[in-house]
Design a protein around this motif. Structure first.
Motif, mmCIF file in Angstrom:
data_model
loop_
_atom_site.group_PDB
_atom_site.id
_atom_site.type_symbol
_atom_site.label_atom_id
_atom_site.label_comp_id
_atom_site.label_asym_id
_atom_site.label_seq_id
_atom_site.Cartn_x
_atom_site.Cartn_y
_atom_site.Cartn_z
ATOM 1 N N SER A 132 0.878 -1.078 -0.161
ATOM 2 C CA SER A 132 -0.091 0.163 0.123
ATOM 3 C C SER A 132 0.931 1.270 0.017
ATOM 4 C CB SER A 132 -0.969 -0.069 1.247
ATOM 5 O OG SER A 132 -0.382 -0.078 2.319
ATOM 6 N N LEU A 133 2.345 0.996 0.248
ATOM 7 C CA LEU A 133 2.994 2.181 0.296
ATOM 8 C C LEU A 133 3.546 2.716 -0.990
ATOM 9 C CD1 LEU A 133 5.363 1.475 3.165
ATOM 10 C CD2 LEU A 133 3.318 2.732 3.298
ATOM 11 N N ASP A 134 3.308 1.706 -2.143
ATOM 12 C CA ASP A 134 3.877 1.799 -3.566
ATOM 13 C C ASP A 134 3.368 3.374 -4.134
ATOM 14 O OD1 ASP A 134 5.171 -0.357 -3.256
ATOM 15 O OD2 ASP A 134 3.864 -1.510 -4.428
ATOM 16 N N ASN A 135 1.794 3.418 -3.816
ATOM 17 C CA ASN A 135 1.275 4.534 -4.521
ATOM 18 C C ASN A 135 1.790 5.960 -3.824
ATOM 19 O OD1 ASN A 135 -0.079 2.977 -6.192
ATOM 20 N ND2 ASN A 135 -1.901 2.817 -4.848
ATOM 21 N N VAL A 136 2.071 5.974 -2.662
ATOM 22 C CA VAL A 136 2.291 7.144 -1.746
ATOM 23 C C VAL A 136 3.886 7.419 -1.632
ATOM 24 C CG1 VAL A 136 0.389 7.151 -0.897
ATOM 25 C CG2 VAL A 136 2.096 5.924 0.205
ATOM 26 N N SER A 137 4.583 6.500 -1.912
ATOM 27 C CA SER A 137 5.983 6.619 -1.410
ATOM 28 C C SER A 137 6.892 7.661 -2.175
ATOM 29 C CB SER A 137 6.841 5.032 -1.414
ATOM 30 O OG SER A 137 6.701 4.815 -2.846
ATOM 31 N N LYS A 138 6.509 7.720 -3.332
ATOM 32 C CA LYS A 138 7.151 8.999 -4.309
ATOM 33 C C LYS A 138 7.043 10.484 -3.579
ATOM 34 C CE LYS A 138 4.057 8.753 -8.299
ATOM 35 N NZ LYS A 138 3.474 7.690 -7.927
ATOM 36 N N HIS A 139 5.844 10.564 -2.847
ATOM 37 C CA HIS A 139 5.632 11.745 -2.638
ATOM 38 C C HIS A 139 6.073 12.096 -1.125
ATOM 39 C CE1 HIS A 139 3.159 12.161 -5.992
ATOM 40 N NE2 HIS A 139 2.444 11.036 -5.626
ATOM 41 N N GLU B 9 8.747 6.293 9.141
ATOM 42 C CA GLU B 9 7.446 6.543 10.040
ATOM 43 C C GLU B 9 6.405 5.668 9.497
ATOM 44 O OE1 GLU B 9 7.333 7.811 12.826
ATOM 45 O OE2 GLU B 9 5.019 7.756 13.216
ATOM 46 N N LEU B 10 6.050 6.156 8.082
ATOM 47 C CA LEU B 10 4.584 5.216 7.634
ATOM 48 C C LEU B 10 4.796 3.534 7.768
ATOM 49 C CD1 LEU B 10 1.850 5.367 6.322
ATOM 50 C CD2 LEU B 10 3.037 5.790 4.276
ATOM 51 N N LYS B 11 5.930 3.215 7.404
ATOM 52 C CA LYS B 11 6.293 1.851 7.491
ATOM 53 C C LYS B 11 6.111 1.425 9.128
ATOM 54 C CE LYS B 11 9.420 0.302 3.952
ATOM 55 N NZ LYS B 11 10.826 0.222 3.429
ATOM 56 N N ASN B 12 6.499 1.891 9.970
ATOM 57 C CA ASN B 12 6.297 1.547 11.313
ATOM 58 C C ASN B 12 4.623 1.582 11.642
ATOM 59 O OD1 ASN B 12 8.916 1.567 11.872
ATOM 60 N ND2 ASN B 12 8.958 3.616 12.537
ATOM 61 N N ARG B 13 4.186 2.630 11.077
ATOM 62 C CA ARG B 13 2.549 2.638 11.208
ATOM 63 C C ARG B 13 1.984 1.451 10.645
ATOM 64 N NH1 ARG B 13 1.087 8.888 11.606
ATOM 65 N NH2 ARG B 13 2.496 9.608 13.117
ATOM 66 N N VAL B 14 2.139 1.112 9.426
ATOM 67 C CA VAL B 14 1.676 0.134 8.552
ATOM 68 C C VAL B 14 1.941 -1.269 9.584
ATOM 69 C CG1 VAL B 14 2.191 -1.368 6.543
ATOM 70 C CG2 VAL B 14 1.909 1.221 6.465
ATOM 71 N N ALA B 15 2.991 -1.524 10.109
ATOM 72 C CA ALA B 15 3.405 -2.700 10.683
ATOM 73 C C ALA B 15 2.653 -2.654 12.022
ATOM 74 C CB ALA B 15 4.710 -2.806 11.272
ATOM 75 N N ALA B 16 2.292 -1.502 12.914
ATOM 76 C CA ALA B 16 1.309 -1.703 14.052
ATOM 77 C C ALA B 16 0.053 -1.929 13.571
ATOM 78 C CB ALA B 16 1.536 -0.087 14.550
ATOM 79 N N VAL B 17 -0.424 -1.319 12.400
ATOM 80 C CA VAL B 17 -1.851 -1.471 12.083
ATOM 81 C C VAL B 17 -2.088 -2.753 11.790
ATOM 82 C CG1 VAL B 17 -3.725 -0.803 10.553
ATOM 83 C CG2 VAL B 17 -2.334 0.942 11.607
ATOM 84 N N TRP B 18 -1.003 -3.405 10.982
ATOM 85 C CA TRP B 18 -1.083 -5.074 10.443
ATOM 86 C C TRP B 18 -1.540 -5.841 11.628
ATOM 87 C CZ3 TRP B 18 -1.637 -6.760 5.517
ATOM 88 C CH2 TRP B 18 -1.511 -8.067 5.172
ATOM 89 N N ARG B 19 -0.484 -5.429 12.253
ATOM 90 C CA ARG B 19 -0.454 -6.509 13.685
ATOM 91 C C ARG B 19 -1.618 -6.348 14.491
ATOM 92 N NH1 ARG B 19 4.412 -4.872 15.805
ATOM 93 N NH2 ARG B 19 3.018 -3.240 17.204
ATOM 94 N N HIS B 20 -1.993 -5.362 14.781
ATOM 95 C CA HIS B 20 -3.316 -5.011 15.795
ATOM 96 C C HIS B 20 -4.446 -5.788 14.942
ATOM 97 C CE1 HIS B 20 -6.237 -2.749 18.322
ATOM 98 N NE2 HIS B 20 -6.687 -2.776 17.161
ATOM 99 N N GLN B 21 -4.672 -5.431 13.710
ATOM 100 C CA GLN B 21 -5.889 -5.961 12.947
ATOM 101 C C GLN B 21 -5.796 -7.297 12.944
ATOM 102 O OE1 GLN B 21 -8.931 -3.725 12.415
ATOM 103 N NE2 GLN B 21 -9.415 -5.988 12.578
ATOM 104 N N LEU B 22 -4.548 -8.087 12.561
ATOM 105 C CA LEU B 22 -4.233 -9.259 12.127
ATOM 106 C C LEU B 22 -4.689 -10.116 13.445
ATOM 107 C CD1 LEU B 22 -3.836 -11.664 10.118
ATOM 108 C CD2 LEU B 22 -1.501 -11.481 11.000
ATOM 109 N N ASN B 23 -4.161 -9.555 14.788
ATOM 110 C CA ASN B 23 -4.356 -10.276 16.105
ATOM 111 C C ASN B 23 -5.923 -10.354 16.105
ATOM 112 O OD1 ASN B 23 -1.873 -10.948 16.583
ATOM 113 N ND2 ASN B 23 -1.457 -9.054 17.641
ATOM 114 N N ALA B 24 -6.519 -9.368 15.889
ATOM 115 C CA ALA B 24 -8.057 -9.248 16.268
ATOM 116 C C ALA B 24 -8.901 -10.202 15.354
ATOM 117 C CB ALA B 24 -8.701 -7.836 15.938
#
Lengths: 215, 306
Positions: B122-129, B137-152
C-alpha cells in the motif's frame, strides 16, 4: 449586513420554530411584512379540536402515555428570558420523576420535523420555567416536584388517537437554538428566505397569495 | 479496529442499539425519500461524499478551488498516510478472508498465522511523494496497524472455531470477520458520486464505519450520515448507527478510539444542508471566501490567497 444586537433582542414564539421548519417564509411574512394574518379554515378546525381534546383528556387515564400517575396541566403559558422564547403548551404531565410536554396535533401522519422541534422547544421552555435561576418554580400543584430536565415528550395525534413518544436529545436542543438564531438573523436583516420546496404545503398556507414568485 | 471490544459491545447492546430501535427518524430524512425534498438534489451535479462531509476548511474554499477553479493540489503527508493505511486495512481484511476460503476451516488459523509479515504494497502509490523519514514513519505505522488488526482477526476466528464444531467456511468468514470493506455504493439518487465506497460496513448491528487517522472533528460524523443515506436510498432499509474509528500513534503505539453515534434527524439535516450549500457553491460558482483561520495541512495553501 446582519444587525446582531438587534437580532439578539427579538422575542420569538415556539410557533415560529414550527413554522420556520415548515416554511421560513411564513415567519418572514409574520415579522417583516405589515400584514394582517388571515385565518384559514384549517386553523379554526385546529383550535376547536384542541379544545375538544382537552375535555376528553381530563376524563382519561394516562395509560396512553404509559404512566400510572401524574398531574395534567393544560394550556401552560411558558416563557424563557434566556432563550427569548415563549409559547403555550397544550398539555404537560408532571410526575414525581418527570415533567413531560404533550402537543396535540390535527394530523394523520406520523411525527413531522416541525412538530418534533416544536416539542423540543417546549421541553426547553418547561425546563427553564421549572428552574429559574437555579431555584425550582413549581408550576404544578400538589406535592409533585419534577426534576429539572425534560427527557421526553409526546405528540398526540387527535384524528388517529395515536401517541408518539419523542426523546429530547442534546442534538435536538442545539438544533432548536440554531433555528432561533437563524430566524432572528432573517428578521433583523429583513431578507426574504427561500420558500419551502414542498409545494403541497402552499395549498393551505394563509400567506399563499403573498408568495407571488412561486404560486 | 473494525471489531467492537467487550465494553463497546456492552455499550451497544444496552445503550445505542435499543435507542436506535426506538429512535423515530422523519420519513423525509430517510435515504429512500430521495425523490422528494429535502433529499432530492437541487442541482444536477455529483459530489464525492468526502467533498460534502469535509469541513477542514470552514468555508469549504478548498472545494471551490478544486471544483470551480480546477486546481488539483498535491495531497499533504497526512492525506498520503491516511490513504496508505486505509488501503492496508482493506487489503488485510480481504487477504484474511481469501486465506480462510482458500485453506478451508481446518487450516484457517494456520493460514492467518502465515500472514504475520506486514504487506507494504500500500506504500507503493504514496512513497514517491514522501521523504525518507516520512516513509520510515509510515512503515512503522503500517506494521502496527497490520499486527493489531491481524491479531483481532485471529482471535475472532479462534473464537468462532471453538464455539461452532460444524462450521462451514462461508459461515466462518461471516461470523469471524463480519465486515465488508470498501463496499461500493451508488450515491447518485442523492446527488453524490456513483462510485462511493464505505471504509467498512458491519452486518450485525448494521453500522457504517469510517476510519480516521487524524484528530477528531465534529464533522467526521457527516461521513457516516452520508453513507447511511446512500445505503438507505439503494437498499431501502434503515441505518441508524455510525461509528468513526480514530486511530492515532503515540510513542510507536497504536491507540484506537471509537465514536459510536446515532444517525439521527439532526445529523441527517446537517449532511443535507452541507450537500446543498456545496452543490450551490460549485454549480453557481460562488466563491465562499477565505476562512478566518486556515488549517495547517491545507493542500491549497499556496493557491488560495486573500
Amino acid at each position: 449586513m446582519t444587525d446582531r444586537p438587534a437580532a439578539q433582542g427579538i422575542e420569538l414564539t415556539v410557533t415560529d420554530v414550527k413554522q420556520y421548519i415548515y416554511c421560513p417564509r411564513v415567519v418572514y411574512f409574520t415579522y417583516c411584512m405589515a400584514l394582517i394574518r388571515p385565518t384559514t379554515t384549517k386553523m379554526e378546525l385546529g383550535k376547536q379540536s384542541h379544545a375538544c381534546e382537552e375535555g376528553l383528556q381530563k376524563r382519561r387515564t394516562l395509560v396512553k402515555y404509559q404512566l400510572i400517575k401524574g398531574e395534567r396541566r393544560f394550556n401552560l403559558r411558558l416563557r424563557s428570558e434566556r432563550l427569548g422564547l415563549s409559547g403555550m403548551l397544550d398539555m404537560a404531565i408532571f410526575t414525581r420523576r418527570e415533567a413531560i410536554p404533550v402537543e396535540f396535533k390535527m394530523s394523520t401522519k406520523g411525527p413531522s420535523l416541525n412538530h418534533k422541534y416544536q416539542l423540543a422547544a417546549y421541553a426547553m421552555l418547561l425546563e427553564d420555567e421549572l428552574f429559574i435561576r437555579g431555584k425550582p418554580r413549581v408550576i404544578c400543584q400538589g406535592s409533585l416536584k419534577p426534576r429539572r430536565y425534560v427527557r421526553r415528550g409526546f405528540i398526540h395525534y387527535i384524528p388517529t388517537r395515536r401517541v408518539h413518544e419523542i426523546e429530547i436529545t442534546p442534538n435536538m436542543r442545539e438544533y432548536v437554538k440554531r433555528i432561533l438564531t437563524d430566524i432572528r438573523e432573517m428578521v433583523a436583516s429583513e431578507s426574504i428566505p427561500e420558500a419551502t420546496r414542498r409545494k403541497n404545503r402552499c395549498r393551505d398556507c394563509e400567506f399563499a397569495r403573498f408568495c407571488a414568485d412561486i404560486t | 479496529m473494525y471489531f467492537p471490544t467487550e465494553e463497546e459491545r456492552k455499550d451497544l447492546t444496552r445503550g445505542l442499539l435499543p435507542k436506535s430501535r426506538e429512535m423515530i427518524v422523519a420519513e423525509e430524512l430517510r435515504g429512500w425519500s430521495w425523490n422528494t425534498p429535502p433529499l432530492e438534489p437541487i442541482y444536477d451535479i455529483k459530489l464525492a461524499l468526502y467533498e460534502v462531509a469535509n469541513y477542514y476548511c470552514p468555508t469549504a474554499r478548498d472545494l471551490y478551488m478544486k471544483r470551480v477553479m480546477g486546481i488539483n493540489a498535491n495531497p499533504n503527508p497526512a492525506m498520503l498516510f491516511g490513504r496508505a493505511l486505509h488501503d492496508l486495512l482493506a487489503k488485510l481484511i480481504t487477504e484474511a478472508k481469501r486465506a480462510i476460503y482458500v485453506e478451508g476451516v481446518s487450516r484457517a488459523s494456520e493460514a492467518l498465522e502465515q500472514m504475520r509479515r506486514p504487506d507494504y504494497s500500500s506504500l507503493d502509490n504514496v512513497s514517491k511523494h514522501l521523504t525518507q523519514e516520512e516513509l520510515e514513519e509510515l512503515k512503522n505505522r503500517v506494521a502496527a496497524v497490520w499486527r493489531h488488526q491481524l491479531n483481532a482477526i485471529i482471535t475472532q476466528v479462534d473464537s468462532a472455531l471453538a464455539k461452532q464444531p460444524r462450521i462451514g467456511v462461508d459461515s466462518l468468514v461471516s461470523l469471524a470477520i463480519p465486515v465488508s470493506v470498501e463496499q461500493n455504493l451508488d450515491g447518485s439518487f442523492l446527488g453524490l458520486s456513483s462510485h462511493l465506497s464505505t471504509d467498512a460496513y458491519r452486518f450485525y448491528e448494521t453500522a457504517i464505519l469510517d476510519i480516521k487517522f487524524g484528530e477528531p472533528k465534529d464533522f467526521h460524523r457527516l461521513t457516516t450520515a452520508g453513507y447511511a443515506l446512500a445505503m438507505e436510498s439503494l437498499y431501502e432499509y434503515p441505518i441508524n448507527i455510525g461509528c468513526v474509528v480514530y486511530a492515532r500513534f503515540e510513542n510507536g503505539r497504536l491507540l484506537v478510539d471509537k465514536d459510536y453515534h446515532l444517525i439521527d434527524d439532526e445529523l441527517r439535516q446537517w449532511f443535507i444542508e452541507a450537500r446543498d450549500e456545496k452543490m450551490r457553491m460549485v454549480s453557481e460558482e460562488i466563491d465562499p471566501g477565505m476562512p478566518d483561520e486556515c488549517y495547517g495541512d491545507c493542500p491549497y495553501i499556496g493557491h488560495c490567497s486573500r
